[in-house]
Design a protein around this motif. Structure first.
Motif, PDB file in Angstrom:
ATOM      1  N   MET A 152       0.852  -1.183   0.000  1.00 12.71           N
ATOM      2  CA  MET A 152       0.000   0.000   0.000  1.00 12.71           C
ATOM      3  C   MET A 152       0.894   1.241   0.000  1.00 12.71           C
ATOM      4  O   MET A 152       1.777   1.389   0.812  1.00 12.71           O
ATOM      5  CB  MET A 152      -0.870  -0.037   1.252  1.00 12.71           C
ATOM      6  CG  MET A 152      -1.756   1.121   1.350  1.00 12.71           C
ATOM      7  SD  MET A 152      -2.869   0.819   2.735  1.00 12.71           S
ATOM      8  CE  MET A 152      -3.635   2.327   2.814  1.00 12.71           C
ATOM      9  N   ARG A 153       0.639   2.106  -0.939  1.00 12.80           N
ATOM     10  CA  ARG A 153       1.403   3.340  -1.082  1.00 12.80           C
ATOM     11  C   ARG A 153       0.780   4.468  -0.306  1.00 12.80           C
ATOM     12  O   ARG A 153      -0.432   4.586  -0.215  1.00 12.80           O
ATOM     13  CB  ARG A 153       1.411   3.724  -2.556  1.00 12.80           C
ATOM     14  CG  ARG A 153       2.776   3.565  -3.146  1.00 12.80           C
ATOM     15  CD  ARG A 153       2.752   3.890  -4.583  1.00 12.80           C
ATOM     16  NE  ARG A 153       3.326   5.217  -4.741  1.00 12.80           N
ATOM     17  CZ  ARG A 153       3.594   5.755  -5.886  1.00 12.80           C
ATOM     18  NH1 ARG A 153       3.288   5.120  -6.993  1.00 12.80           N
ATOM     19  NH2 ARG A 153       4.141   6.915  -5.965  1.00 12.80           N
ATOM     20  N   MET A 154       1.643   5.321   0.236  1.00 14.21           N
ATOM     21  CA  MET A 154       1.182   6.477   0.980  1.00 14.21           C
ATOM     22  C   MET A 154       0.810   7.584  -0.003  1.00 14.21           C
ATOM     23  O   MET A 154       1.529   7.816  -0.967  1.00 14.21           O
ATOM     24  CB  MET A 154       2.326   6.946   1.898  1.00 14.21           C
ATOM     25  CG  MET A 154       1.859   7.753   3.071  1.00 14.21           C
ATOM     26  SD  MET A 154       3.180   8.440   4.089  1.00 14.21           S
ATOM     27  CE  MET A 154       3.987   7.031   4.750  1.00 14.21           C
ATOM     28  N   PRO A 155      -0.292   8.287   0.249  1.00 17.34           N
ATOM     29  CA  PRO A 155      -0.662   9.399  -0.634  1.00 17.34           C
ATOM     30  C   PRO A 155       0.410  10.494  -0.594  1.00 17.34           C
ATOM     31  O   PRO A 155       1.135  10.652   0.377  1.00 17.34           O
ATOM     32  CB  PRO A 155      -1.976   9.902  -0.045  1.00 17.34           C
ATOM     33  CG  PRO A 155      -2.496   8.789   0.776  1.00 17.34           C
ATOM     34  CD  PRO A 155      -1.315   8.007   1.239  1.00 17.34           C
ATOM     35  N   ILE A 156       0.494  11.241  -1.674  1.00 17.74           N
ATOM     36  CA  ILE A 156       1.530  12.261  -1.823  1.00 17.74           C
ATOM     37  C   ILE A 156       1.443  13.335  -0.734  1.00 17.74           C
ATOM     38  O   ILE A 156       2.461  13.835  -0.261  1.00 17.74           O
ATOM     39  CB  ILE A 156       1.491  12.877  -3.241  1.00 17.74           C
ATOM     40  CG1 ILE A 156       2.739  13.747  -3.493  1.00 17.74           C
ATOM     41  CG2 ILE A 156       0.275  13.743  -3.417  1.00 17.74           C
ATOM     42  CD1 ILE A 156       3.926  12.953  -3.818  1.00 17.74           C
ATOM     43  N   GLY A 157       0.263  13.676  -0.300  1.00 16.60           N
ATOM     44  CA  GLY A 157       0.091  14.691   0.750  1.00 16.60           C
ATOM     45  C   GLY A 157       0.671  14.229   2.079  1.00 16.60           C
ATOM     46  O   GLY A 157       1.352  14.981   2.778  1.00 16.60           O
ATOM     47  N   GLU A 158       0.411  12.975   2.422  1.00 19.05           N
ATOM     48  CA  GLU A 158       0.938  12.438   3.684  1.00 19.05           C
ATOM     49  C   GLU A 158       2.460  12.290   3.611  1.00 19.05           C
ATOM     50  O   GLU A 158       3.152  12.502   4.605  1.00 19.05           O
ATOM     51  CB  GLU A 158       0.282  11.100   4.001  1.00 19.05           C
ATOM     52  CG  GLU A 158      -1.174  11.224   4.391  1.00 19.05           C
ATOM     53  CD  GLU A 158      -1.818   9.879   4.651  1.00 19.05           C
ATOM     54  OE1 GLU A 158      -1.094   8.867   4.723  1.00 19.05           O
ATOM     55  OE2 GLU A 158      -3.046   9.846   4.799  1.00 19.05           O
ATOM     56  N   THR A 159       2.964  11.917   2.447  1.00 22.91           N
ATOM     57  CA  THR A 159       4.409  11.800   2.269  1.00 22.91           C
ATOM     58  C   THR A 159       5.072  13.167   2.445  1.00 22.91           C
ATOM     59  O   THR A 159       6.111  13.284   3.095  1.00 22.91           O
ATOM     60  CB  THR A 159       4.743  11.237   0.878  1.00 22.91           C
ATOM     61  OG1 THR A 159       4.055   9.996   0.715  1.00 22.91           O
ATOM     62  CG2 THR A 159       6.223  11.019   0.704  1.00 22.91           C
ATOM     63  N   ALA A 160       4.465  14.186   1.884  1.00 20.08           N
ATOM     64  CA  ALA A 160       5.010  15.537   2.009  1.00 20.08           C
ATOM     65  C   ALA A 160       5.004  15.995   3.467  1.00 20.08           C
ATOM     66  O   ALA A 160       5.967  16.608   3.952  1.00 20.08           O
ATOM     67  CB  ALA A 160       4.214  16.509   1.144  1.00 20.08           C
ATOM     68  N   ILE A 161       3.945  15.683   4.190  1.00 18.46           N
ATOM     69  CA  ILE A 161       3.862  16.047   5.604  1.00 18.46           C
ATOM     70  C   ILE A 161       4.944  15.318   6.396  1.00 18.46           C
ATOM     71  O   ILE A 161       5.637  15.918   7.229  1.00 18.46           O
ATOM     72  CB  ILE A 161       2.461  15.732   6.169  1.00 18.46           C
ATOM     73  CG1 ILE A 161       1.432  16.685   5.555  1.00 18.46           C
ATOM     74  CG2 ILE A 161       2.450  15.832   7.692  1.00 18.46           C
ATOM     75  CD1 ILE A 161       0.000  16.348   5.893  1.00 18.46           C
ATOM     76  N   LEU A 162       5.127  14.036   6.137  1.00 14.78           N
ATOM     77  CA  LEU A 162       6.126  13.250   6.843  1.00 14.78           C
ATOM     78  C   LEU A 162       7.537  13.757   6.548  1.00 14.78           C
ATOM     79  O   LEU A 162       8.338  13.969   7.463  1.00 14.78           O
ATOM     80  CB  LEU A 162       5.994  11.770   6.457  1.00 14.78           C
ATOM     81  CG  LEU A 162       6.952  10.818   7.158  1.00 14.78           C
ATOM     82  CD1 LEU A 162       6.694  10.819   8.655  1.00 14.78           C
ATOM     83  CD2 LEU A 162       6.819   9.420   6.591  1.00 14.78           C
ATOM     84  N   VAL A 163       7.839  13.983   5.279  1.00 17.53           N
ATOM     85  CA  VAL A 163       9.165  14.471   4.897  1.00 17.53           C
ATOM     86  C   VAL A 163       9.397  15.875   5.467  1.00 17.53           C
ATOM     87  O   VAL A 163      10.479  16.186   5.975  1.00 17.53           O
ATOM     88  CB  VAL A 163       9.333  14.459   3.358  1.00 17.53           C
ATOM     89  CG1 VAL A 163      10.591  15.197   2.926  1.00 17.53           C
ATOM     90  CG2 VAL A 163       9.358  13.023   2.851  1.00 17.53           C
ATOM     91  N   GLY A 164       8.390  16.706   5.417  1.00 10.26           N
ATOM     92  CA  GLY A 164       8.508  18.062   5.956  1.00 10.26           C
ATOM     93  C   GLY A 164       8.747  18.065   7.456  1.00 10.26           C
ATOM     94  O   GLY A 164       9.581  18.824   7.964  1.00 10.26           O
ATOM     95  N   SER A 165       8.032  17.203   8.182  1.00  9.97           N
ATOM     96  CA  SER A 165       8.215  17.176   9.629  1.00  9.97           C
ATOM     97  C   SER A 165       9.584  16.626  10.015  1.00  9.97           C
ATOM     98  O   SER A 165      10.215  17.123  10.957  1.00  9.97           O
ATOM     99  CB  SER A 165       7.100  16.380  10.308  1.00  9.97           C
ATOM    100  OG  SER A 165       7.132  15.040   9.877  1.00  9.97           O
TER     101      SER A 165
END
Length: 120
Positions: A1-14
């Motif tokens: 299961m792939r993570m949505p791009i928005g959640e990935t951006a939030i994770l990378v940003g944090s």
């Protein structure tokens, strides 16, 4: 299961913000250690100059009671400093000096409050 791009951006940003925060804290700590002695020296010099050039002459001119308070205050300050320095090891000098400053500030504030209460 792939993570949505928005959640990935939030994770990378944090994660990036956390890394930047840690780097900034380490840089600030190194800078604080570097300049702490200079800042303490400048503050002590200002206090010494104000006491020597403004407060002491005024106390001496105010009469015998002013002179007594001046010399008693000077003596108590020297004795307190010697007591705190004698009881502390070289690596604990900063901590004992901090406690001395807190004690003296509390004493000063208490006397200041009593004087203001009596005056007003």
């Amino acid at each position: 299961m792939r993570m949505p791009i928005g959640e990935t951006a939030i994770l990378v940003g944090s994660v990036a913000m956390s890394a930047v925060g840690v780097a900034f804290a380490l840089l600030a700590a190194a800078s604080a250690r570097k300049f702490a002695d200079r800042i303490a020296l400048a503050a002590g010099l200002v206090l010494l100059l104000v006491a020597a050039l403004h407060l002491a002459p005024e106390a001496i001119q105010s009469g015998m009671l002013g002179r007594i308070f001046l010399f008693v205050g000077l003596g108590v300050g020297i004795v307190l400093e010697m007591m705190f320095q004698a009881e502390s090891a070289p690596e604990k000098t900063t901590r004992s000096t901090a406690w001395l400053a807190i004690f003296v500030l509390g004493l000063h504030s208490t006397v200041d409050g009593a004087v203001y209460s009596a005056a007003f």
